[in-house]
Motif scaffolding. Structure first.
Motif, PDB file in Angstrom:
ATOM      1  N   VAL A   1       0.974  -1.193  -0.044  1.00 33.22           N
ATOM      2  CA  VAL A   1      -0.227   0.016   0.002  1.00 33.22           C
ATOM      3  C   VAL A   1       0.945   1.295   0.102  1.00 33.22           C
ATOM      4  CG1 VAL A   1      -1.698   1.361   1.326  1.00 33.22           C
ATOM      5  CG2 VAL A   1      -1.987  -1.138   1.052  1.00 33.22           C
ATOM      6  N   ASP A   2       0.784   2.164  -0.795  1.00 28.70           N
ATOM      7  CA  ASP A   2       1.451   3.318  -0.914  1.00 28.70           C
ATOM      8  C   ASP A   2       0.643   4.383  -0.329  1.00 28.70           C
ATOM      9  OD1 ASP A   2       3.758   2.466  -2.398  1.00 28.70           O
ATOM     10  OD2 ASP A   2       2.101   2.144  -4.038  1.00 28.70           O
ATOM     11  N   LEU A   3       0.986   5.097   0.687  1.00 27.94           N
ATOM     12  CA  LEU A   3       0.301   5.906   1.331  1.00 27.94           C
ATOM     13  C   LEU A   3       0.330   7.542   0.781  1.00 27.94           C
ATOM     14  CD1 LEU A   3       1.105   5.042   5.131  1.00 27.94           C
ATOM     15  CD2 LEU A   3      -1.051   4.644   3.655  1.00 27.94           C
ATOM     16  N   GLY A   4       1.484   7.832   0.349  1.00 24.73           N
ATOM     17  CA  GLY A   4       1.989   9.254  -0.238  1.00 24.73           C
ATOM     18  C   GLY A   4       1.984  10.003   1.083  1.00 24.73           C
ATOM     19  N   TYR A   5       2.239  11.582   0.654  1.00 21.67           N
ATOM     20  CA  TYR A   5       2.636  12.648   1.737  1.00 21.67           C
ATOM     21  C   TYR A   5       1.668  12.711   2.794  1.00 21.67           C
ATOM     22  CZ  TYR A   5       6.928  13.374  -1.010  1.00 21.67           C
ATOM     23  OH  TYR A   5       8.082  13.271  -1.666  1.00 21.67           O
ATOM     24  N   LEU A   6       0.337  12.902   2.241  1.00 22.48           N
ATOM     25  CA  LEU A   6      -0.801  13.077   3.105  1.00 22.48           C
ATOM     26  C   LEU A   6      -1.032  12.079   3.968  1.00 22.48           C
ATOM     27  CD1 LEU A   6      -3.259  15.066   0.796  1.00 22.48           C
ATOM     28  CD2 LEU A   6      -1.978  16.014   2.831  1.00 22.48           C
ATOM     29  N   GLY A   7      -1.032  10.625   3.471  1.00 28.34           N
ATOM     30  CA  GLY A   7      -1.418   9.589   4.226  1.00 28.34           C
ATOM     31  C   GLY A   7      -0.161   9.443   5.447  1.00 28.34           C
ATOM     32  N   LEU A   8       1.095   9.487   4.790  1.00 27.04           N
ATOM     33  CA  LEU A   8       2.039   9.448   5.932  1.00 27.04           C
ATOM     34  C   LEU A   8       1.882  10.625   7.151  1.00 27.04           C
ATOM     35  CD1 LEU A   8       5.272   8.993   3.548  1.00 27.04           C
ATOM     36  CD2 LEU A   8       4.457   7.637   5.484  1.00 27.04           C
ATOM     37  N   ALA A   9       1.578  11.756   6.843  1.00 21.96           N
ATOM     38  CA  ALA A   9       1.304  12.736   7.722  1.00 21.96           C
ATOM     39  C   ALA A   9       0.297  12.484   8.749  1.00 21.96           C
ATOM     40  CB  ALA A   9       1.267  14.088   7.044  1.00 21.96           C
ATOM     41  N   GLY A  10      -0.699  11.935   7.991  1.00 22.34           N
ATOM     42  CA  GLY A  10      -1.873  11.643   9.170  1.00 22.34           C
ATOM     43  C   GLY A  10      -1.681  10.341  10.147  1.00 22.34           C
ATOM     44  N   VAL A  11      -0.935   9.182   9.596  1.00 20.04           N
ATOM     45  CA  VAL A  11      -0.568   8.306  10.219  1.00 20.04           C
ATOM     46  C   VAL A  11       0.537   8.487  11.272  1.00 20.04           C
ATOM     47  CG1 VAL A  11       0.091   5.756  10.475  1.00 20.04           C
ATOM     48  CG2 VAL A  11      -1.318   6.555   8.582  1.00 20.04           C
ATOM     49  N   LEU A  12       1.354   9.364  10.909  1.00 21.49           N
ATOM     50  CA  LEU A  12       2.416   9.969  11.908  1.00 21.49           C
ATOM     51  C   LEU A  12       1.551  10.729  13.057  1.00 21.49           C
ATOM     52  CD1 LEU A  12       5.394  10.962   9.340  1.00 21.49           C
ATOM     53  CD2 LEU A  12       5.440   9.060  11.241  1.00 21.49           C
ATOM     54  N   ALA A  13       0.787  11.551  12.597  1.00 20.36           N
ATOM     55  CA  ALA A  13       0.146  12.455  13.639  1.00 20.36           C
ATOM     56  C   ALA A  13      -0.455  11.437  14.539  1.00 20.36           C
ATOM     57  CB  ALA A  13      -0.815  13.173  13.040  1.00 20.36           C
ATOM     58  N   VAL A  14      -1.275  10.424  14.328  1.00 19.41           N
ATOM     59  CA  VAL A  14      -1.897   9.469  15.105  1.00 19.41           C
ATOM     60  C   VAL A  14      -1.114   8.729  16.110  1.00 19.41           C
ATOM     61  CG1 VAL A  14      -3.386   7.092  15.256  1.00 19.41           C
ATOM     62  CG2 VAL A  14      -3.954   9.128  13.676  1.00 19.41           C
ATOM     63  N   GLN A  15       0.136   8.077  15.659  1.00 21.36           N
ATOM     64  CA  GLN A  15       1.147   7.619  16.283  1.00 21.36           C
ATOM     65  C   GLN A  15       1.802   8.461  17.386  1.00 21.36           C
ATOM     66  OE1 GLN A  15       2.221   4.637  16.603  1.00 21.36           O
ATOM     67  NE2 GLN A  15       4.202   4.931  17.726  1.00 21.36           N
ATOM     68  N   GLY A  16       1.943   9.678  16.966  1.00 24.31           N
ATOM     69  CA  GLY A  16       2.637  10.652  17.918  1.00 24.31           C
ATOM     70  C   GLY A  16       1.948  10.890  18.953  1.00 24.31           C
ATOM     71  N   ALA A  17       0.549  11.122  18.781  1.00 24.54           N
ATOM     72  CA  ALA A  17      -0.344  11.414  19.903  1.00 24.54           C
ATOM     73  C   ALA A  17      -0.683  10.380  20.902  1.00 24.54           C
ATOM     74  CB  ALA A  17      -1.739  12.043  19.293  1.00 24.54           C
ATOM     75  N   GLY A  18      -0.811   9.105  20.202  1.00 25.64           N
ATOM     76  CA  GLY A  18      -0.789   7.871  21.133  1.00 25.64           C
ATOM     77  C   GLY A  18       0.437   7.591  21.953  1.00 25.64           C
ATOM     78  N   TYR A  19       1.524   7.778  21.437  1.00 28.13           N
ATOM     79  CA  TYR A  19       2.901   7.392  22.107  1.00 28.13           C
ATOM     80  C   TYR A  19       3.170   8.637  23.059  1.00 28.13           C
ATOM     81  CZ  TYR A  19       7.698   6.937  23.064  1.00 28.13           C
ATOM     82  OH  TYR A  19       9.043   6.593  23.811  1.00 28.13           O
ATOM     83  N   TYR A  20       2.830   9.756  22.751  1.00 31.76           N
ATOM     84  CA  TYR A  20       2.816  11.184  23.879  1.00 31.76           C
ATOM     85  C   TYR A  20       2.304  10.684  25.387  1.00 31.76           C
ATOM     86  CZ  TYR A  20       2.933  15.602  25.972  1.00 31.76           C
ATOM     87  OH  TYR A  20       3.080  16.693  26.849  1.00 31.76           O
ATOM     88  N   ILE A  21       0.880  10.155  25.016  1.00 28.33           N
ATOM     89  CA  ILE A  21       0.119   9.921  26.235  1.00 28.33           C
ATOM     90  C   ILE A  21       0.592   8.596  26.848  1.00 28.33           C
ATOM     91  CG2 ILE A  21      -2.379   9.227  26.840  1.00 28.33           C
ATOM     92  CD1 ILE A  21      -3.265  10.674  24.411  1.00 28.33           C
ATOM     93  N   PHE A  22       0.792   7.686  26.138  1.00 29.03           N
ATOM     94  CA  PHE A  22       1.185   6.374  26.684  1.00 29.03           C
ATOM     95  C   PHE A  22       2.566   6.565  27.467  1.00 29.03           C
ATOM     96  CE2 PHE A  22       3.840   2.644  26.103  1.00 29.03           C
ATOM     97  CZ  PHE A  22       2.932   1.498  26.635  1.00 29.03           C
ATOM     98  N   ARG A  23       3.545   7.176  26.806  1.00 25.21           N
ATOM     99  CA  ARG A  23       4.848   7.060  27.396  1.00 25.21           C
ATOM    100  C   ARG A  23       4.951   8.069  28.951  1.00 25.21           C
ATOM    101  NH1 ARG A  23       7.175   4.469  29.528  1.00 25.21           N
ATOM    102  NH2 ARG A  23       7.192   2.956  27.645  1.00 25.21           N
TER     103      ARG A  23
END
Length: 425
Positions: free
Chosen positions: A290-312
């Motif tokens: 699956v090729d996400l492209g720049y917008l897909g990458l940015a969206g997934v990175l934002a979700v990961q960053g938010a989750g990790y920030y809270i978790f850690r």
């Protein structure tokens, strides 16, 4: 729930039997229904039973390989050797019910880095054609069986030995099936090797990113490139394992270590379920890029960053507060003191909800699945399963805290009202 005056979890012996049979079934089912033939395999949609027998089922002999099981055993005992050989800091665990504190040698991170360095060096010299990557892809089904057998053997050993070692017990209902499943011994050890803490972070967790990279290599060897989605899944899940092992001391304050027994439930979860189902997204992408492209990458990175920030941040606060309340990072945390002497945080992350770390963990679960796109719901199995797991775990913890703290717990829940999601649940 109570049966015949005894307190049971997971629906008692019948529930324990269901989970014991059901979780291996799901592990195999994910392999058979989501593979290079499709996800789900189109043949299974048109005639599930007929095509499964003729096109999917490898025969009973295809489920097991003595060679694969021997390789896994060598890997497992190799990590045991590293536990003793590599340097590590020795720390004390939390106070047990009998007032004692066990010693733990912590060098899981060092073991992880040594194993990965070896795999990296061999890949650098041999390329993606290094034999191990193809071996994992070709023998994934047999690896499921090997880890399952290992988990069964370990849980049988821990249950049986608990009658002779005099070690503290977590559960002792007298029901053989239930006690074997939930874990009769609290901290089973062979000399100074703590089997529960070892399995919690080492064999399965270290194998997980290795499996993911094998699938990355397969994608490259098959399709001639590595997709951005495959890179994201590898990086996210590698970071999760890296973070867990780097913060190894934090595991000693978790419910798995302090409260739960070590039986089939944890042995199977640690050795088989975690590495062999959590890698589903990478295994899917190996055959279906699956090729996400720049917008897909940015969206997934934002979700990961938010989750990790809270978790850690939440977990770091909890660990610092439990191990050293005078730590400058937590010195301003407000808390209530219970009659048992325990302190319950009511400000900061833990004043927002009683399990705010679960929310961060679940948000990250979405980031691991979103890179697979929306072509199949099967790759979102982890999101659904993890939600059920966290809800069930929260309920178990709630029941134990009510029993432990009594009126103090009621007072605490009046201050920290939400269980996991602030304002919602």
């Amino acid at each position: 729930m109570a049966i015949d005056g005894l307190e049971y979890e997971f629906g008692g012996p019948i529930g324990a039997l269901g989970v014991t049979l059901g979780t291996p079934f799901v592990t195999y089912a994910l392999y058979f229904t989501c593979n290079e033939g499709g996800c789900p395999n189109p043949a299974l949609l048109s005639d599930p039973i007929g095509h499964f027998k003729t096109e999917v089922w490898p025969g009973w002999s295809g489920l097991f390989s003595s060679k694969v099981t021997a390789y896994y055993a060598a890997y497992w005992f190799g990590l045991v050797a590293l536990q003793y050989i590599l340097p590590g800091k020795t720390v004390l665990g939390t106070v047990l019910k009998d007032g004692t504190r066990l010693k733990y040698k912590l060098n899981g991170f060092e073991s992880f880095m040594l194993v990965l360095s070896y795999c990296g060096a061999m890949t650098y010299m041999e390329g993606f054609d290094w034999w191990l990557w193809a071996f994992i892809w070709d023998n994934f089904l047999q690896l499921i069986t090997g880890t399952l057998l290992f988990a069964i053997a370990m849980s049988v050993y821990c249950y049986t030995s608990s009658f002779f070692t005099g070690e503290p017990l977590a559960t002792n209902t007298g029901n053989i099936l239930y006690d074997w499943f939930i874990g009769r011994p609290l901290n089973p050890r062979i000399h100074n090797l703590d089997l529960k803490s070892f399995c919690e972070l080492r064999p399965g967790m270290i194998m997980w990113p290795i499996l993911n990279f094998a699938f990355l290599a397969h994608q490259y060897n098959t399709h001639g490139y590595v997709s951005d989605s495959m890179l994201l899944v590898n990086v996210f899940q590698f970071w999760y394992v890296f973070d867990a092992l780097y913060n190894e001391p934090a595991v000693l304050t978790t419910m798995d270590i302090t409260t739960d027994g070590f039986g089939f439930m944890l042995a199977f979860g640690d050795l088989c379920w975690v590495p062999l189902t959590y890698c589903l997204q990478a295994r899917y992408l190996a055959s279906h890029p699956v090729d996400l492209g720049y917008l897909g990458l940015a969206g997934v990175l934002a979700v990961q960053g938010a989750g990790y920030y809270i978790f850690r941040n939440a977990n770091s606060t909890k660990n610092s507060f439990r191990t050293n309340p005078k730590d400058p990072k937590v010195k301003d945390i407000k808390y209530i003191e219970t009659k048992s002497g325990s302190k319950l945080m009511v400000s900061g992350w833990w004043g927002v909800s009683r399990h705010i770390n679960y929310l961060g963990d679940w948000i990250m679960a979405w980031a691991w699945c979103l890179p697979t796109g929306f072509g199949t719901p099967i790759t979102y199995f982890y999101v659904a399963y993890f939600a059920v797991l966290l809800l069930h775990r929260e309920r178990r913890d709630e029941a134990k805290c009510k029993a432990k703290y009594g009126e103090d717990w009621k007072r605490y829940t009046e201050i920290v009202k939400y269980r996991i999601i602030p304002g919602i649940y």
